[in-house]
Structure formats: C-alpha cells, structure tokens
Design a protein around this motif. Structure first.
Motif, PDB file in Angstrom:
ATOM      1  N   GLU A  28      -0.247  34.300 -38.580  1.00 56.00           N
ATOM      2  CA  GLU A  28       0.287  33.573 -37.308  1.00 56.00           C
ATOM      3  C   GLU A  28       1.583  34.201 -36.874  1.00 56.00           C
ATOM      4  O   GLU A  28       1.966  34.338 -35.718  1.00 56.00           O
ATOM      5  CB  GLU A  28       0.507  32.162 -37.647  1.00 56.00           C
ATOM      6  CG  GLU A  28      -0.858  31.366 -37.977  1.00 56.00           C
ATOM      7  CD  GLU A  28      -2.012  31.415 -37.112  1.00 56.00           C
ATOM      8  OE1 GLU A  28      -1.935  32.184 -36.064  1.00 56.00           O
ATOM      9  OE2 GLU A  28      -2.964  30.695 -37.234  1.00 56.00           O
ATOM     10  N   HIS A  32      -8.876  32.071 -40.827  1.00 53.60           N
ATOM     11  CA  HIS A  32      -8.228  31.002 -40.923  1.00 53.60           C
ATOM     12  C   HIS A  32      -8.955  29.690 -40.588  1.00 53.60           C
ATOM     13  O   HIS A  32      -8.860  28.835 -41.477  1.00 53.60           O
ATOM     14  CB  HIS A  32      -7.138  30.648 -39.399  1.00 53.60           C
ATOM     15  CG  HIS A  32      -6.134  31.805 -39.498  1.00 53.60           C
ATOM     16  ND1 HIS A  32      -5.551  32.001 -38.611  1.00 53.60           N
ATOM     17  CD2 HIS A  32      -6.109  32.898 -40.254  1.00 53.60           C
ATOM     18  CE1 HIS A  32      -4.671  33.218 -38.496  1.00 53.60           C
ATOM     19  NE2 HIS A  32      -5.171  33.812 -39.664  1.00 53.60           N
ATOM     20  N   GLU A  64      -8.208  35.193 -36.821  1.00 52.37           N
ATOM     21  CA  GLU A  64      -8.484  34.015 -36.637  1.00 52.37           C
ATOM     22  C   GLU A  64      -9.839  33.245 -37.199  1.00 52.37           C
ATOM     23  O   GLU A  64      -9.772  32.230 -37.904  1.00 52.37           O
ATOM     24  CB  GLU A  64      -8.862  33.274 -34.992  1.00 52.37           C
ATOM     25  CG  GLU A  64      -8.262  31.964 -34.772  1.00 52.37           C
ATOM     26  CD  GLU A  64      -7.020  31.679 -34.954  1.00 52.37           C
ATOM     27  OE1 GLU A  64      -6.642  31.107 -35.859  1.00 52.37           O
ATOM     28  OE2 GLU A  64      -6.008  32.539 -34.233  1.00 52.37           O
ATOM     29  N   ASP A  87      -6.999  25.584 -35.535  1.00 54.21           N
ATOM     30  CA  ASP A  87      -7.082  27.073 -35.612  1.00 54.21           C
ATOM     31  C   ASP A  87      -8.290  27.405 -34.546  1.00 54.21           C
ATOM     32  O   ASP A  87      -8.527  28.391 -33.795  1.00 54.21           O
ATOM     33  CB  ASP A  87      -7.019  27.669 -36.864  1.00 54.21           C
ATOM     34  CG  ASP A  87      -5.801  27.848 -37.478  1.00 54.21           C
ATOM     35  OD1 ASP A  87      -5.416  26.757 -37.870  1.00 54.21           O
ATOM     36  OD2 ASP A  87      -5.233  28.908 -37.165  1.00 54.21           O
TER      37      ASP A  87
END
Ligand SMILES: [Fe+2]
Ligand SMILES: [Fe+2]
Length: 474
Positions: free
Chosen positions: A151, A244, A241, A212
């Motif tokens: 992030e 996540h 991503e 997310d």
C-alpha cells in the motif's frame, strides 16, 4: 523496462534521465519515510520480515522473496511496459491515440481521480498499524506487513504521477497525502471507509476481502484510462492487489474453518458455547461481513453521478473490463437500472447508463464478492454445518446516495427506525461483539503456531515449511 535497483528510488521509468523529477521525488522520499516511521506498523522498525519485492513488471514471476527490515523495503516506481499504438477505448476520444501527457482541459478531473485513489493507500496502512501487536501467527504478521509495504508503494505510484505530470499542484497534493490521517477529526482521509477503525484481525481480513476488492475495481477502471501513464501504473498495482484479496479471503476462510471444527467437536451451534471455546461464532462473522460489505458499497459513490459520466465521456476512467464489453463504448442513449426509494419501498428505475457508472461498477463488485462468499460457504458445507453466509442487499446500511435516506434491512426491505433499532444488533457488529473478538486477540510469535481461533493456512508463503520464521524479532 527492467527495474533499476542501483538508484535511490528503484524505478523502470528512466528517472535518472529526468533530473528535475528525480530531485523532486528525492525530496518527497524522506517525508514519506517519516510518515512510515510515524504511521506505519507499530513497533516494527527492527523486525526482519520475509517480504516479496518486485524484480520485473511482467504479470508473472515478478517477485523476489527475502528477509528485509521494512523501513529498508525498496519502494519504487514500476509501470507495466507501454503497449505500442494503444488507443483510447471509450468515450468521446474513442479511437484516438492514448495520451502520454495530461490534456489541459481534463487536468483538474484527472488530478482529482489520482489524489482520491492515492489517499486510500496510506489510509489503510494507518488503519492497520496496531494489528501487528496481536497477530495470530508469524505467517499472518508477515502477510499484514506485505500488504502494508505494498500500500505504501501504491502511494508512491500515485505520487509519481502527481510529480511527473501535474507540476506545482501535483507536488502540493503529494505533500497533503502525507498529512491527512485516517479518522482524524480535523484532517481526515477523503473517503469514509478509510476513516473507520480496523480494530481486530477479523476486521482486517474482511477489509482486505471487501475494501481491497473495491481497490481492484477502481484500479481496473483506471487501467482503461486514456491517460497512458495512469493506465500503466494501475496495471502493475493490480498484480499486488491480488495478494491483498487472497489474504482476506483465506483469512476469513481459516477463521470459518476453525469455528466449524469447534462446532463439530461441541456438537453445538449455540454462539455462547462456541465463544466460550475461544472461537468466533458464525453469526458474528456474518455481522462483520455485513458491516464491511456495506461500508465498501459506499466507496463506489452516488448511484447516479454526473462526475462519473464526465470521467467516462472524457476518457479518464473506463468500465471494469471495458475491452470485453460488446457495445459502442460511448453509452449514448443507453440505460442502466438503479434503485430508488418510491412510496417507502425500493424501486428499480432506468437511469442514463453514462450517469449510472458508479452503480454498474458496484454491481460488478457485488458479483465478484459473492463468488468468494460462496467459497466460504463450501468450507461450512464440507464441515456439515447447516449455516450459510450471505451478502446483504446492496441498499443495506448505506450512508451515500439516495438510499442513505432510509433504513433498509439486509434483505432489502425498507423498515422503520424503530424496527431498525430493535434488530440492528442482529445485523451489524455490536460493541459486545467487537469486545468479544478483541478478547481473542493476542500475539502468537512462535514459528508454526497459530492462535486458537484460526486454522493454519493450507500452504506457506513461497512454499515455505510450516514452521518457517516469517518474521524475526530483534
Ligand atoms: Fe492499494
Ligand atoms: Fe490493497
């Protein structure tokens, strides 16, 4: 397009050839590191963490794994390689060459899109900064930290665009991104869900599963952008991503699995008995799901939005998988169903498709979310437990848009304020639920050991052995 790690700021954008930009970013870097020291994972500065770092920008095989101290993580600027002859795929500029620079007339809107996306990245790090103290295992602690450093890199990705393409305004926005704080009364993060607390690990896993995933859908839309540098940077962010969302889906799945084991041992579905055995009862998991789902629904914005229409027609932000949609990609004259409150009930009405793009993205998100909820249900089913998790109605518990004007239950019925108040404790986590989940939290730091309320993962990160020391405390 290979990544240059000999530079102070690793990059594959030829930063060394642009001294002005390089100096500007090297000036921002210490401010970023100060922010990380202040607002990054609490007490983690000296830990050696088994992290992956990007070594290439190709979709497969970009990760290198090693123990590193998080402040030494090589945050950098990585864009997927340019696509030769790429053209804009939608809106009024459809078919024209993608922009390598910011078109003057779209500058303000583009900056706003980049800042709004960029603001969510440090916000989630701030929201999650205390969780390391109560990680249920070294494996989970490592995953938390991996999400946090990525992030942080996503913030770098947006700050690069601001510095490289928006001059002085861009530099000011980049500074402001380090000044806002999640949940701060005076200077909060831009979007609501990013000012909520992430107080425990069930909340963390729900956040990475649902919120997310909002990131995934926003990034997919921006990956269609006519502004090519934005499209290329968000494409690389999407590869990060995916991990996540894996952390969220597998984390909730492992909590469910452990709960079902205990239910079968006790031959009981009584929440009080399940809780007494030190695991999270399924109705509480459902209430957390309802909360994170509904808060994430609001992130897509107003159901009918003239901004969304402008972003699309001007070629700044496309639809999810724009290229796979078989229509004219201008949405002229097209309609899309949205919900409205009419005579005290929810009614479906047609809105111009161009104005309903937030709603369409929300619907795409709902479909994707439900697929994972069904995978959780298969864990419950396999354990022989007669309970099913369910996504609440998309109008449930909304704070943004016309549906926020009514009380709507998880099945989509409009209810009175009194009915809401008498049932809300069945629908959303109560203070008592949160206190119970908090009471389970406590750091498990021995390699290969897991807290009682969560099952071990099916396999280790990068296929490491079950007792691998993912984090070394110093
Ligand atoms: Fe992100
Ligand atoms: Fe993320």
């Amino acid at each position: 397009m290979s990544i240059d790690y000999s530079e102070k700021i690793p990059n594959n954008v030829g930063l060394a050839d642009n001294r002005t930009l390089q100096r500007a970013l090297e000036h921002w870097q210490p401010a970023y590191l100060d922010w990380w020291a202040d607002m990054g994972p609490e007490g983690s500065q000296n830990f050696d963490v088994y992290l992956r770092t990007a070594v290439s920008v190709e979709p497969n095989g970009w990760a290198h794994f090693d123990h590193v101290k998080m402040p030494d993580y090589r945050w950098g600027i990585f864009l997927t390689p340019p696509e030769a002859g790429r053209t804009i795929g939608f809106g009024a500029h459809k078919g024209e060459p993608a922009w390598q620079d910011v078109p003057g007339e779209h500058r303000a809107n583009l900056r706003r899109l980049i800042v709004t996306q960029g603001d969510t990245e440090p916000a989630s790090v701030e929201q999650q900064r205390h969780l390391g103290l109560t990680a249920p295992s070294l494996y989970d602690l490592r995953n938390l930290f991996q999400v946090n450093v990525e992030e942080g890199r996503h913030l770098w990705a947006m700050v690069y665009l601001l510095h490289a393409y928006f001059g002085r305004d861009g530099r000011e926005e980049a500074e402001a991104l380090l000044e806002r704080r999640s949940g701060d009364a005076d200077n909060p993060r831009i979007l609501g869900a990013f000012n909520e607390r992430t107080p425990d690990w069930l909340a963390f896993f729900m956040f990475t599963y649902f919120t997310d995933r909002d990131g995934k859908f926003q990034l997919c839309s921006l990956a269609e952008s006519g502004f090519d540098p934005l499209a290329r940077t968000t494409r690389f962010m999407l590869t990060e991503e995916a991990h996540h969302m894996f952390v969220g889906e597998s984390g909730v799945g492992r909590i469910i699995q452990r709960t079902c084991e205990v239910m079968n041992q006790l031959k009981s579905d009584d929440p009080a008995q399940i809780r007494a055995a030190g695991v999270v009862d399924l109705p509480t998991i459902q209430r957390y799901l309802n909360f994170h789902f509904s808060v994430t629904m609001d992130l897509f914005g107003s159901d009918v939005s003239s901004n969304a229409a402008t972003f699309y027609s001007t070629g700044l932000k496309g639809r999810f998988e724009e290229g796979k949609i078989a229509d004219d990609h201008t949405l002229a004259g097209a309609a899309y169903p949205v919900l409205e409150l009419r005579d005290g009930r929810l009614a479906t009405v047609e809105a111009p498709a161009l104005n309903a793009l937030n709603e369409k993205l929300r619907d795409d998100f709902v479909r994707d979310s439900k697929a994972g909820i069904e995978r959780w249900n298969r864990i419950i089913e396999k354990a022989g437990v007669p309970f099913r998790l369910k996504a609440p109605h998309k109008a449930f518990n909304r704070r943004i848009g016309p549906l926020s004007g009514a009380r709507i239950d998880p099945d989509g019925n409009v209810v009175t304020e009194a009915a809401w108040n008498s049932s809300v404790a069945q629908w959303l986590p109560s203070e008592a639920d949160r206190a119970f989940v908090a009471s389970l939290m406590g750091r498990v730091a021995e390699p290969g050991k897991y807290a009682n309320w969560i099952a071990p993962p099916a396999r280790g990160i990068n296929n490491q052995a079950a007792d691998f020391a993912y984090v070394r405390f110093n």
